[in-house]
Design a protein around this motif. Structure first.
Motif, PDB file in Angstrom:
ATOM      1  N   ILE A  95     -44.487  53.128   8.018  1.00 42.37           N
ATOM      2  CA  ILE A  95     -45.667  53.168   8.889  1.00 42.37           C
ATOM      3  C   ILE A  95     -46.773  53.893   8.131  1.00 42.37           C
ATOM      4  CG2 ILE A  95     -45.039  55.348  10.034  1.00 42.37           C
ATOM      5  CD1 ILE A  95     -46.085  54.099  12.651  1.00 42.37           C
ATOM      6  N   GLU A  96     -48.016  53.477   8.333  1.00 41.65           N
ATOM      7  CA  GLU A  96     -49.133  54.030   7.571  1.00 41.65           C
ATOM      8  C   GLU A  96     -50.234  54.524   8.504  1.00 41.65           C
ATOM      9  OE1 GLU A  96     -49.181  54.460   4.359  1.00 41.65           O
ATOM     10  OE2 GLU A  96     -47.291  53.398   3.953  1.00 41.65           O
ATOM     11  N   PRO A  97     -50.984  55.546   8.095  1.00 41.34           N
ATOM     12  CA  PRO A  97     -52.158  55.965   8.871  1.00 41.34           C
ATOM     13  C   PRO A  97     -53.116  54.792   9.067  1.00 41.34           C
ATOM     14  CG  PRO A  97     -51.634  57.626   7.224  1.00 41.34           C
ATOM     15  CD  PRO A  97     -50.744  56.448   6.946  1.00 41.34           C
ATOM     16  N   GLY A  98     -53.691  54.702  10.256  1.00 33.99           N
ATOM     17  CA  GLY A  98     -54.606  53.615  10.574  1.00 33.99           C
ATOM     18  C   GLY A  98     -53.960  52.495  11.367  1.00 33.99           C
ATOM     19  N   GLN A  99     -52.623  52.438  11.403  1.00 39.14           N
ATOM     20  CA  GLN A  99     -51.949  51.412  12.190  1.00 39.14           C
ATOM     21  C   GLN A  99     -52.126  51.680  13.686  1.00 39.14           C
ATOM     22  OE1 GLN A  99     -48.032  51.085   9.447  1.00 39.14           O
ATOM     23  NE2 GLN A  99     -47.971  49.794  11.267  1.00 39.14           N
TER      24      GLN A  99
END
Length: 355
Positions: free
Chosen positions: A81-85
């Motif tokens: 999972i990534e920041p901004g999702q």
């Protein structure tokens, strides 16, 4: 960095909600910090504020069952999972805040381009409706159903999903909400001026296949009278059993929980033992999610796909800023709300893909 959240200072009315500013929470190992875009306002939030819902935390606590937000910061041990999702979650409490930290397993990806207020409507209301229709009642095209509170958040979700399933639908509502119920494919029944059991038997002769009843208590047994043989009442919420006479009764929080559960158990047993095989079956979104979390994720992704294809359109009754949570609770408490009330965060575009 500081953020705003809402807390319940004591079990009581809307005045128990207070706005606080404090340091932003930091994610622990296995947690993700989410910047909230939209949080749903629901009857379980109101019942938790009153202290009568089985899931009520000790005060002070932050209410909020459902949210949609943006991944902001990752704790240690997080991957995939990534920041901004954009993500959705059903934390049960804690969503009335600018930032919330949640375990990664609680997060469900949200497709880009969806309105956050519409998307958050799916997390509690539409999941409840979808699972009651397809997992509890196992409805089939052509069947007849009765939906109590048809103009509310879950009621309008049942109407939209029921129409997709090819059901013939009847819905109890106030006279002013009747046009909305009709527009969604239901035949309205004015619960204030009509006996819904008599009306159902007048309209269908034999009765309906399924009744969806959020009231509980003796109302469940009354709903059972609207069934045809081998029909079933799906009971959820147990509103009257849990709330009873309200806080004016002077009893402590969660005072009626066990009594309501016992009454429900008797009705379930009666459905098996009495002639006609008219069953009463319970539904609880949080219980099913805890027992089978993969079903919650699977069903929510299916609903996001329906929203993306514009096959469903959640009705948003009103959008309030987070700091006006008290006014949102006051509006919901008055009754007669059509659709879902949503808290939106200052500075959020409500366009998930643009966040």
């Amino acid at each position: 960095m500081r953020h705003t959240r809402i807390i319940v200072t004591h079990y009581g009315g809307p005045d128990a909600l207070r706005v606080v500013e404090e340091e932003c929470p930091e994610p622990k190992y296995g947690e993700v910090r989410v910047r909230v875009l939209a949080a749903g306002v629901s009857l379980p939030d109101v019942m938790a504020r009153e202290g009568v819902h089985p899931e009520t935390p000790p005060v002070p606590f932050t209410p909020g069952w459902d949210l949609v937000g943006v991944v902001d910061r990752l704790g240690d041990g997080i991957s995939g999972i990534e920041p901004g999702q954009i993500v959705a979650a059903l934390p049960i409490h804690g969503a009335y805040a600018e930032f919330v930290c949640l375990p990664q397993r609680e997060l469900v990806p949200v497709p880009s381009g969806l309105d956050a207020a519409e998307a958050v409507s799916l997390v509690l209301n539409y999941i409840t409706a979808y699972q009651m229709l397809h997992r509890s009642a196992k409805v089939r095209s052509g069947q007849c159903v009765l939906i109590h509170g048809a103009a509310g958040g879950v009621g309008t979700a049942l109407l939209q999903l029921g129409r997709l399933a090819g059901l013939q639908m009847y819905g109890t509502c106030s006279s002013r909400s009747a046009p909305a119920v009709s527009d969604l494919g239901g035949i309205p029944i004015d619960y204030l001026h009509q006996d819904f059991v008599k009306e159902i038997h007048r309209l269908t002769s034999e009765g309906v296949d399924v009744v969806f009843d959020p009231m509980g208590g003796t109302h469940l047994w009354h709903s059972r009278k609207a069934l045809r043989p081998r029909g079933r009442v799906v009971g959820y919420g147990l509103r009257s059993s849990l709330r009873g006479e309200g806080l004016a009764s002077g009893r402590p929080g969660r005072r009626r929980r066990f009594r309501g559960t016992v009454i429900f158990g008797l009705y379930i047993a009666g459905g098996w033992l009495l002639p006609g095989r008219k069953r009463v079956v319970p539904y609880s979104i949080q219980t099913l999610k805890r027992l089978k979390p993969e079903l919650f994720r699977q069903d929510l992704l299916a609903l996001f796909d329906l929203l993306k294809q514009q096959k469903i359109t959640p009705l948003i009754a009103q959008r309030f800023p987070l700091t006006e949570a008290r006014q949102a609770h006051e509006l919901l408490g008055k009754g007669g709300v059509t659709g879902k009330i949503v808290l939106v965060l200052k500075g959020s575009s409500l366009e998930s893909g643009a966040a």
